[in-house]
Design a protein around this motif. Structure first.
Motif, PDB file in Angstrom:
ATOM      1  N   ASP A 217       0.820  -1.220   0.000  1.00 56.07           N
ATOM      2  CA  ASP A 217       0.000   0.000   0.000  1.00 56.07           C
ATOM      3  C   ASP A 217       0.854   1.271   0.000  1.00 56.07           C
ATOM      4  N   PHE A 218       2.201   1.128   0.111  1.00 53.93           N
ATOM      5  CA  PHE A 218       3.054   2.310   0.276  1.00 53.93           C
ATOM      6  C   PHE A 218       4.210   2.349  -0.717  1.00 53.93           C
ATOM      7  N   PRO A 219       3.928   2.817  -1.934  1.00 58.28           N
ATOM      8  CA  PRO A 219       4.988   2.869  -2.938  1.00 58.28           C
ATOM      9  C   PRO A 219       6.135   3.810  -2.562  1.00 58.28           C
ATOM     10  N   HIS A 220       5.877   4.817  -1.693  1.00 57.68           N
ATOM     11  CA  HIS A 220       6.919   5.798  -1.378  1.00 57.68           C
ATOM     12  C   HIS A 220       7.404   5.725   0.064  1.00 57.68           C
ATOM     13  N   VAL A 221       7.042   4.642   0.786  1.00 52.82           N
ATOM     14  CA  VAL A 221       7.461   4.516   2.179  1.00 52.82           C
ATOM     15  C   VAL A 221       8.177   3.183   2.373  1.00 52.82           C
ATOM     16  N   ALA A 222       9.357   3.232   3.028  1.00 50.25           N
ATOM     17  CA  ALA A 222      10.042   1.994   3.403  1.00 50.25           C
ATOM     18  C   ALA A 222       9.650   1.672   4.846  1.00 50.25           C
ATOM     19  N   LEU A 223       8.943   0.564   5.047  1.00 49.11           N
ATOM     20  CA  LEU A 223       8.552   0.136   6.396  1.00 49.11           C
ATOM     21  C   LEU A 223       9.623  -0.831   6.903  1.00 49.11           C
ATOM     22  N   ILE A 224      10.299  -0.431   8.001  1.00 48.15           N
ATOM     23  CA  ILE A 224      11.434  -1.203   8.509  1.00 48.15           C
ATOM     24  C   ILE A 224      11.083  -1.802   9.869  1.00 48.15           C
ATOM     25  N   PRO A 225      10.943  -3.134   9.976  1.00 50.75           N
ATOM     26  CA  PRO A 225      10.567  -3.720  11.273  1.00 50.75           C
ATOM     27  C   PRO A 225      11.698  -3.689  12.285  1.00 50.75           C
ATOM     28  N   PHE A 226      11.354  -3.471  13.560  1.00 57.39           N
ATOM     29  CA  PHE A 226      12.305  -3.578  14.663  1.00 57.39           C
ATOM     30  C   PHE A 226      11.652  -4.430  15.742  1.00 57.39           C
ATOM     31  N   ASN A 227      12.156  -5.644  15.959  1.00 56.24           N
ATOM     32  CA  ASN A 227      11.571  -6.545  16.951  1.00 56.24           C
ATOM     33  C   ASN A 227      12.140  -6.248  18.327  1.00 56.24           C
ATOM     34  N   GLY A 228      11.598  -5.266  18.976  1.00 52.61           N
ATOM     35  CA  GLY A 228      12.042  -4.893  20.321  1.00 52.61           C
ATOM     36  C   GLY A 228      11.143  -3.768  20.788  1.00 52.61           C
ATOM     37  N   ASN A 229      11.408  -3.252  22.013  1.00 50.94           N
ATOM     38  CA  ASN A 229      10.580  -2.132  22.461  1.00 50.94           C
ATOM     39  C   ASN A 229      11.291  -0.807  22.134  1.00 50.94           C
ATOM     40  N   HIS A 231      12.544   1.430  24.045  1.00 49.49           N
ATOM     41  CA  HIS A 231      13.776   1.639  24.806  1.00 49.49           C
ATOM     42  C   HIS A 231      14.969   1.015  24.063  1.00 49.49           C
ATOM     43  N   ASP A 232      14.807  -0.229  23.613  1.00 47.02           N
ATOM     44  CA  ASP A 232      15.871  -0.902  22.846  1.00 47.02           C
ATOM     45  C   ASP A 232      16.169  -0.111  21.566  1.00 47.02           C
ATOM     46  N   TYR A 233      15.104   0.364  20.948  1.00 48.19           N
ATOM     47  CA  TYR A 233      15.261   1.078  19.688  1.00 48.19           C
ATOM     48  C   TYR A 233      16.083   2.357  19.875  1.00 48.19           C
ATOM     49  N   ALA A 235      18.083   2.980  22.426  1.00 43.02           N
ATOM     50  CA  ALA A 235      19.436   2.611  22.858  1.00 43.02           C
ATOM     51  C   ALA A 235      20.318   2.374  21.630  1.00 43.02           C
ATOM     52  N   LYS A 236      19.732   1.832  20.583  1.00 45.47           N
ATOM     53  CA  LYS A 236      20.494   1.510  19.383  1.00 45.47           C
ATOM     54  C   LYS A 236      20.626   2.716  18.438  1.00 45.47           C
ATOM     55  N   ASN A 237      19.571   3.523  18.354  1.00 41.25           N
ATOM     56  CA  ASN A 237      19.527   4.569  17.325  1.00 41.25           C
ATOM     57  C   ASN A 237      19.605   6.004  17.839  1.00 41.25           C
ATOM     58  N   GLY A 238      19.590   6.180  19.171  1.00 42.34           N
ATOM     59  CA  GLY A 238      19.649   7.537  19.713  1.00 42.34           C
ATOM     60  C   GLY A 238      18.268   8.154  19.870  1.00 42.34           C
ATOM     61  N   PRO A 239      18.191   9.352  20.479  1.00 42.99           N
ATOM     62  CA  PRO A 239      16.914  10.018  20.743  1.00 42.99           C
ATOM     63  C   PRO A 239      16.098  10.173  19.456  1.00 42.99           C
ATOM     64  N   HIS A 240      14.798  10.034  19.608  1.00 45.24           N
ATOM     65  CA  HIS A 240      13.992   9.978  18.409  1.00 45.24           C
ATOM     66  C   HIS A 240      13.112  11.204  18.239  1.00 45.24           C
ATOM     67  N   ARG A 241      13.062  11.708  17.010  1.00 42.87           N
ATOM     68  CA  ARG A 241      12.352  12.958  16.774  1.00 42.87           C
ATOM     69  C   ARG A 241      10.846  12.800  16.924  1.00 42.87           C
ATOM     70  N   THR A 242      10.279  11.792  16.289  1.00 41.42           N
ATOM     71  CA  THR A 242       8.819  11.660  16.303  1.00 41.42           C
ATOM     72  C   THR A 242       8.398  10.242  16.662  1.00 41.42           C
ATOM     73  N   GLU A 259      11.744   8.107  27.235  1.00 40.40           N
ATOM     74  CA  GLU A 259      12.795   8.126  26.210  1.00 40.40           C
ATOM     75  C   GLU A 259      12.891   9.500  25.536  1.00 40.40           C
ATOM     76  N   VAL A 260      12.036  10.431  25.956  1.00 40.94           N
ATOM     77  CA  VAL A 260      12.054  11.833  25.541  1.00 40.94           C
ATOM     78  C   VAL A 260      12.004  12.031  24.010  1.00 40.94           C
ATOM     79  N   PRO A 261      10.981  11.486  23.359  1.00 38.83           N
ATOM     80  CA  PRO A 261      10.846  11.788  21.922  1.00 38.83           C
ATOM     81  C   PRO A 261      10.534  13.272  21.728  1.00 38.83           C
ATOM     82  N   GLY A 262      11.010  13.847  20.627  1.00 42.00           N
ATOM     83  CA  GLY A 262      10.803  15.269  20.382  1.00 42.00           C
ATOM     84  C   GLY A 262       9.337  15.595  20.128  1.00 42.00           C
TER      85      GLY A 262
END
Ligand SMILES: [Zn+2]
Length: 445
Positions: A217-229, A231-233, A235-242, A259-262
């Motif tokens: 359904d999303f020709p212009h969106v890459a949906l990337i799964p992350f199997n974790g919560n 907090h784990d996400y 911890a791996k990727n840094g503070p998250h904007r949205t 986790e202080v998302p923006g």
């Protein structure tokens, strides 16, 4: 409530109710699309047929079609500015609705149809006709044409509301990369409310399944799964904007806030009776996610009910996800439950599956738990509306509660203040981090 719900065996839980709904749709393309959208929602709760020769409980006549049965009849019509669902054919203009507006009105059409078909005292009352004036949604028709740039955002929760969010998002121009964050596997009852899941997906990781099934359904969106919560996400990727938050539990929501998302866009359902939408941007002087979903005595009572009903300790319930030990304990105490089927599930999800879905009596007097997919669907749709409102500068509120069995009322939007004992806002350390992380960025944006 939980104890009686546990009396229901797993097969009966979240089962479709008996009886069929006949859907008769007019020939206009937009009308056929709308009918399909409504059918997708109804079909998770009761069987839907297009064949008038079937034995049907209720006929839903969509658009200007001619009824084909003598069953109880409901008419649903839609134009560019409103949808009306009633016992008599309503008058509407011959203008075309935006597909996102149509998806929102499909939830009301499903509510009215199920209310008429099930006709049970346990359900919230529906006053017919239901009118859904799209101007109540707080967004102009033009703003729906804006692109949503998802880069920097993550969808947290791949359950019913997470599924519904993506179902709604396909109706607008979304672009970018969207991680889907969820540590759980698809449970047996999930396909009844999760519109991208089927029985074949049970036991597979939710994040992966949703990314895979929604991708076409999303020709212009890459949906990337992350199997974790989350907090784990982080911890791996840094503070998250949205953070786009669609998880089940209040406790997990507060953990996400920590986790202080923006920026937070959040939607939740209160069993089948209410949909809540919240958004904020840090630093904020108003409510955060933890203010909105503050720890309430009711929640403790709920946790105690889960612990007592399942025969496990309160500490186990507070772990949020069902561990192998807890699953074994629960299965040992309840003949109808198998440990493997519930391990890794969220307690809140199990609770929802067992009792927050409406308990109803079947024709034989058996208790069944009916899934109402349209309630989560409405939450997902309103989440997309909220993102577009914020993006196009049409939002000056941070909270909206909507009755899924009635009409959306724009005036009920409000700006919730901080609460004094918020476990995020009342801690200077957290406020300082939010300020440091996001003040410049929010001023620059
Ligand atoms: Zn707060």
């Amino acid at each position: 409530m939980l104890a009686s719900a546990l009396g229901v065996d797993e097969d009966a839980a979240s089962a479709r109710l008996e009886g069929r709904i006949l859907v008769t749709a007019g020939e206009r393309a937009s009308c056929a699309d709308w009918a399909r959208e409504i059918c997708d929602l109804l079909d998770r709760t009761m069987s839907v047929t297009r064949d008038p020769a079937d034995d049907v409980k209720v006929e839903l006549v969509v658009g200007d079609a001619v009824p084909r049965s003598d069953a109880k009849r409901l008419y649903a019509r839609i134009d560019a500015s409103k949808a009306v669902i009633g016992l008599e054919p309503p008058k509407v203009a011959s203008t075309e609705p935006h597909p996102l507006f149509a998806a929102i009105a499909a939830c009301s059409a499903a509510a009215a149809t199920l209310s008429l078909a099930i006709d049970a005292e346990e359900l919230p009352k529906v006053g017919l006709p239901i009118t859904v004036p799209f101007d109540q949604l707080g967004i102009s028709r033009e703003a729906l044409d804006a692109s949503i740039d998802l880069d920097g955002a993550a969808l947290i929760g791949a359950g019913a509301v997470g599924n519904a969010f993506l179902r709604a998002l396909r109706h607008v121009d979304a672009r970018g990369t969207l991680p889907i964050v969820d540590p759980k596997a698809v449970g047996g009852g999930n396909p009844n409310r999760c519109l991208y899941f089927t029985e074949a997906d049970v036991e597979h990781p939710k994040a992966e399944t949703l990314a895979r099934n929604a991708s076409p359904d999303f020709p212009h969106v890459a949906l990337i799964p992350f199997n974790g919560n989350f907090h784990d996400y982080v911890a791996k990727n840094g503070p998250h904007r949205t953070a786009i938050v669609t998880v089940d539990s209040r406790r997990v929501r507060r953990a996400i806030q920590a986790e202080v998302p923006g920026r937070v866009f959040d939607a939740s359902t209160t069993d089948i009776r209410a949909v809540v939408v919240h958004s904020h941007r840090q630093p904020t002087a108003n409510a955060c996610l933890s203010c909105i979903y503050r720890h309430v005595p009711d929640e403790q009572a709920r946790e105690r009910a889960i612990a007592g009903g399942l025969g496990i300790s309160l500490d186990m319930v507070r772990e949020s996800l069902i561990s192998a030990d807890a699953a074994a304990l629960i299965a040992g105490a309840h003949a109808g439950i198998q440990a493997a089927a519930i391990e890794g599930m969220a307690y809140d999800s199990l609770f929802k599956q067992l009792c927050a879905e409406q308990a109803l009596k079947s024709a034989e007097g058996k208790q069944v738990l009916a899934p109402f997919a349209f309630v989560s669907a409405l939450a997902g749709n309103l989440l997309v509306v909220e993102m577009l409102r914020v993006q196009t500068g049409q939002a000056d509120t941070n909270y909206w509660q909507v009755d899924p069995w009635g009409s959306p009322i724009g005036k009920l939007r409000s700006c919730r203040p901080r609460i004094v004992d918020c476990e995020f806002c009342s801690i200077p350390h957290f406020v300082a981090i939010a300020d440091q992380l996001w003040r410049e960025k929010s001023e620059a944006a």
